[in-house]
Design an enzyme around this catalytic site. Structure first.
Site, short mmCIF file in Angstrom:
data_model
loop_
_atom_site.label_atom_id
_atom_site.label_comp_id
_atom_site.label_asym_id
_atom_site.label_seq_id
_atom_site.Cartn_x
_atom_site.Cartn_y
_atom_site.Cartn_z
N GLY A 157 1.07 -1.23 0.02
CA GLY A 157 -0.08 0.02 0.19
C GLY A 157 0.78 1.38 -0.07
O GLY A 157 1.74 1.33 -0.77
N ARG A 158 0.56 2.05 0.77
CA ARG A 158 1.41 3.41 0.98
C ARG A 158 2.67 3.07 1.17
O ARG A 158 3.67 3.64 0.47
CB ARG A 158 0.81 4.27 2.19
CG ARG A 158 -0.47 4.92 1.55
CD ARG A 158 -0.83 5.74 2.90
NE ARG A 158 -2.36 6.39 2.61
CZ ARG A 158 -3.27 5.60 2.99
NH1 ARG A 158 -3.17 4.58 3.67
NH2 ARG A 158 -4.45 6.25 2.92
N ILE A 159 3.24 2.32 2.16
CA ILE A 159 4.61 2.03 2.48
C ILE A 159 5.46 1.15 1.50
O ILE A 159 6.39 1.43 1.21
CB ILE A 159 4.91 1.80 4.24
CG1 ILE A 159 4.40 2.86 4.87
CG2 ILE A 159 6.19 1.25 4.16
CD1 ILE A 159 4.18 2.33 6.46
N THR A 233 9.46 -3.95 8.78
CA THR A 233 8.97 -2.77 9.13
C THR A 233 7.58 -2.74 9.53
O THR A 233 7.05 -1.47 9.74
CB THR A 233 9.47 -1.67 8.51
OG1 THR A 233 8.87 -1.76 7.04
CG2 THR A 233 11.16 -1.54 8.30
N ARG A 235 4.75 -5.19 11.52
CA ARG A 235 4.40 -5.81 12.80
C ARG A 235 4.97 -7.00 13.26
O ARG A 235 5.32 -7.87 12.20
CB ARG A 235 2.96 -5.72 13.06
CG ARG A 235 2.36 -4.42 13.23
CD ARG A 235 2.72 -3.86 14.37
NE ARG A 235 1.85 -2.18 14.63
CZ ARG A 235 2.36 -1.32 14.22
NH1 ARG A 235 3.50 -1.12 13.58
NH2 ARG A 235 1.69 -0.04 14.34
N GLU A 264 7.34 -5.87 22.56
CA GLU A 264 8.32 -4.66 22.46
C GLU A 264 8.25 -3.94 23.87
O GLU A 264 7.19 -3.63 24.40
CB GLU A 264 7.88 -3.62 21.42
CG GLU A 264 8.08 -4.27 19.88
CD GLU A 264 7.65 -3.19 18.88
OE1 GLU A 264 7.04 -2.21 19.04
OE2 GLU A 264 7.76 -3.49 17.70
N HIS A 283 11.66 -0.21 16.75
CA HIS A 283 10.49 0.15 16.29
C HIS A 283 10.72 1.94 16.12
O HIS A 283 9.80 2.75 16.47
CB HIS A 283 9.36 0.20 17.36
CG HIS A 283 8.05 0.19 16.66
ND1 HIS A 283 6.75 -0.59 16.83
CD2 HIS A 283 7.64 0.76 15.53
CE1 HIS A 283 5.86 -0.24 16.22
NE2 HIS A 283 6.28 0.72 15.40
N ALA A 285 11.37 3.01 12.65
CA ALA A 285 11.54 3.39 11.17
C ALA A 285 10.41 4.57 10.87
O ALA A 285 10.75 5.35 9.95
CB ALA A 285 10.79 2.25 10.57
N1 LIG Z 1 7.68 0.45 11.98
C1 LIG Z 1 7.15 1.55 12.11
O1 LIG Z 1 7.56 2.48 12.72
C2 LIG Z 1 5.79 1.67 11.31
C3 LIG Z 1 5.35 0.55 10.90
N2 LIG Z 1 3.91 0.60 10.13
C4 LIG Z 1 3.30 -0.49 9.73
O2 LIG Z 1 3.15 -0.55 8.30
C5 LIG Z 1 1.73 -1.25 8.24
C6 LIG Z 1 1.68 -0.75 6.62
O3 LIG Z 1 1.42 0.61 6.46
P1 LIG Z 1 0.82 1.24 5.10
O4 LIG Z 1 1.53 0.72 3.84
O5 LIG Z 1 0.64 2.46 5.50
O6 LIG Z 1 -0.65 0.45 5.17
P2 LIG Z 1 -1.72 0.41 3.74
O7 LIG Z 1 -3.00 0.15 4.36
O8 LIG Z 1 -1.42 1.60 2.88
O9 LIG Z 1 -1.01 -0.88 3.00
C7 LIG Z 1 -1.42 -2.11 3.42
C8 LIG Z 1 -1.03 -3.15 2.44
O10 LIG Z 1 -1.52 -4.52 2.99
C9 LIG Z 1 -2.23 -5.07 2.14
N3 LIG Z 1 -3.05 -6.11 2.78
C10 LIG Z 1 -3.80 -5.83 4.00
N4 LIG Z 1 -4.51 -6.76 4.61
C11 LIG Z 1 -3.87 -7.94 3.85
C12 LIG Z 1 -4.10 -9.28 3.73
N5 LIG Z 1 -4.88 -9.91 4.94
N6 LIG Z 1 -3.56 -10.07 2.86
C13 LIG Z 1 -2.54 -9.57 2.23
N7 LIG Z 1 -2.63 -8.32 1.85
C14 LIG Z 1 -3.17 -7.34 2.80
C15 LIG Z 1 -3.31 -4.36 1.54
O11 LIG Z 1 -3.69 -4.85 0.11
C16 LIG Z 1 -2.02 -3.26 0.90
O12 LIG Z 1 -1.21 -3.66 -0.12
C17 LIG Z 1 0.98 -0.74 9.05
O13 LIG Z 1 -0.14 -1.44 9.32
C18 LIG Z 1 1.90 -0.86 10.29
O14 LIG Z 1 1.61 -1.85 11.12
C19 LIG Z 1 3.43 1.85 9.84
C20 LIG Z 1 3.91 3.04 10.15
C21 LIG Z 1 5.23 3.10 10.79
O1 LIG Z 2 2.62 4.11 12.93
C1 LIG Z 2 2.63 3.18 13.30
O2 LIG Z 2 1.92 2.09 12.96
C2 LIG Z 2 3.99 2.87 13.95
O3 LIG Z 2 4.12 1.66 14.06
C3 LIG Z 2 4.65 4.04 14.63
O4 LIG Z 2 5.34 3.69 15.81
P1 LIG Z 2 4.76 3.60 17.26
O5 LIG Z 2 3.66 2.76 16.96
O6 LIG Z 2 4.05 5.03 17.44
O7 LIG Z 2 5.88 3.58 18.25
#
Ligand SMILES: NC(=O)C1=CN([C@@H]2O[C@H](COP(=O)(O)OP(=O)(O)OC[C@H]3O[C@@H](n4cnc5c(N)ncnc54)[C@H](O)[C@@H]3O)[C@@H](O)[C@H]2O)C=CC1
Ligand SMILES: O=C(O)C(=O)COP(=O)(O)O
Length: 320
Positions: A157-159, A233, A235, A264, A283, A285
């Site tokens: 998706g976005r990331i 990056t 979960r 965590e 965590h 990123a």
């Molecule tokens: N490490 C960090 O600091 C961060 C981690 N994240 C994690 O990154 C994840 C993804 O973020 P975004 O790209 O913004 O989300 P998004 O919603 O834009 O993209 C999610 C992707 O996963 C796919 N998807 C969803 N459920 C599915 C399933 N059951 N089977 C197969 N594909 C599936 C969707 O089709 C889409 O391609 C977040 O849910 C969050 O857990 C987000 C921000 C920060």
């Molecule tokens: O935006 C998210 O999903 C994140 O994982 C960001 O990190 P946080 O959960 O706020 O420590």
């Protein structure tokens, strides 16, 4: 209910200040209380039992907590992942939930590329070699050229989409993607097992839900090539961490770059701490100074919309 006199409680700490929230909510006459609960759901009830809105990061908000927040009508997640909130309970009880999906896309995708390059080029080992006075033994290290190899993503998706845009110029040949909706241009749809068998680098970008928990289990780790690198990056709960640590230790997988963990902070006894060619980050990123500014402002604007009855820009519903 009028928003005037509404109480908004921040139940997670971690940010330097809450100026943006105050500036956005003060004109409504809303009171902002910052009461970090350090992940303790019971404390949430103490501090937010009379809250009209809650701002949360990672503290769990299960039904057993939400049912004791009788006035709460808006929950906004400081971030993307809403796996800590019982969305079904909220939806059934008229609590609107929103997240901030677009604050850290650049940061997380960049961090994933950084992990990929650091693991692939074994930067930490090379750094250690120089510090220890070893020089010139790189040829004993298994390092392969990226050009022409296969990149695999679970979720794009976005990331994930931003990650592909940043990683593809490194020279990857094909990009295989397993996702539920539209795929980024120029990528090939593939089942997860095929990605595990064929990809040289696998990066995870799906949310943690009932259908994605343990999506990389022992069997799928077993399908991967011994030269494959796994990046996570998204979960920690997406991966069987014990099986991953065993695969790395046995040389059945070349390396891993992990920013997120099932528990965590990563427990002292986690086998991942000792796994070879496994780079671990805390965590982090999502973070840049710019991202955190966007995050706090956008989260507070969503609370304002929720309290004043305007439609939320990023509502989160169960089953996403
Ligand atoms: N490490 C960090 O600091 C961060 C981690 N994240 C994690 O990154 C994840 C993804 O973020 P975004 O790209 O913004 O989300 P998004 O919603 O834009 O993209 C999610 C992707 O996963 C796919 N998807 C969803 N459920 C599915 C399933 N059951 N089977 C197969 N594909 C599936 C969707 O089709 C889409 O391609 C977040 O849910 C969050 O857990 C987000 C921000 C920060
Ligand atoms: O935006 C998210 O999903 C994140 O994982 C960001 O990190 P946080 O959960 O706020 O420590």
């Amino acid at each position: 209910m009028s928003e005037h006199g509404a109480k908004v409680v921040v139940v997670d700490g971690g940010y330097d200040h809450y100026d943006a929230e105050r500036a956005i909510l003060a004109p409504l006459g809303a009171e902002l209380v910052v009461a970090p609960c350090e992940g303790d759901s019971e404390r949430v009830v103490d501090v937010a039992h009379d809250a009209d809105a809650v701002l949360v990061r990672e503290t769990p908000l299960p039904a057993s907590t939400l049912e004791r927040l009788p006035r709460c009508r808006v929950i906004v997640r400081y971030g993307v992942g809403t796996d800590n909130i019982d969305l079904a309970y909220a939806a059934d009880h008229g609590i609107q939930v929103a997240n901030v999906p677009d604050y850290g896309v650049e940061e997380v995708s960049e961090h994933a590329v950084a992990l990929l390059l650091a693991v692939k080029r074994r930067l930490f080992e090379r750094d250690a070699a120089v510090r220890e006075g070893r020089w010139g033994d790189v040829a004993k290290t298994p390092i392969h050229r990226t050009r022409g190899t296969v990149l695999g993503l679970i979720g794009a998706g976005r990331i994930g989409g931003a990650f592909i845009a940043k990683a593809r110029p490194l020279g990857f040949g094909r990009v295989l993607v397993h996702a539920r909706d539209r795929l980024p241009e120029g990528t090939e749809p593939a089942e997860i097992d095929r990605i595990c068998r064929e990809a040289d680098v696998i990066s995870l970008h799906v949310p943690l839900t009932d259908s994605t928990r343990n999506i990389i289990d022992e069997r799928r780790l077993g399908l991967m090539k011994p030269t494959t690198i796994l990046i996570n990056t998204a979960r920690g709960g997406l991966i069987d961490e014990t099986a991953l640590a065993e695969a790395l230790a046995a040389g059945r997988l070349r390396g891993a770059g992990l920013d997120v963990f099932a528990e965590e902070p990563l427990p002292a006894g986690s086998p991942l701490r000792k796994a070879p060619n496994c780079i671990l980050t805390d965590h982090s990123a999502w973070f840049s100074e710019e991202a955190v500014q966007d995050l706090q402002r956008k989260a507070a604007e969503e609370v304002r919309r929720g309290l004043t009855g305007e439609p939320l820009v990023n509502p989160v519903r169960p089953g996403r």
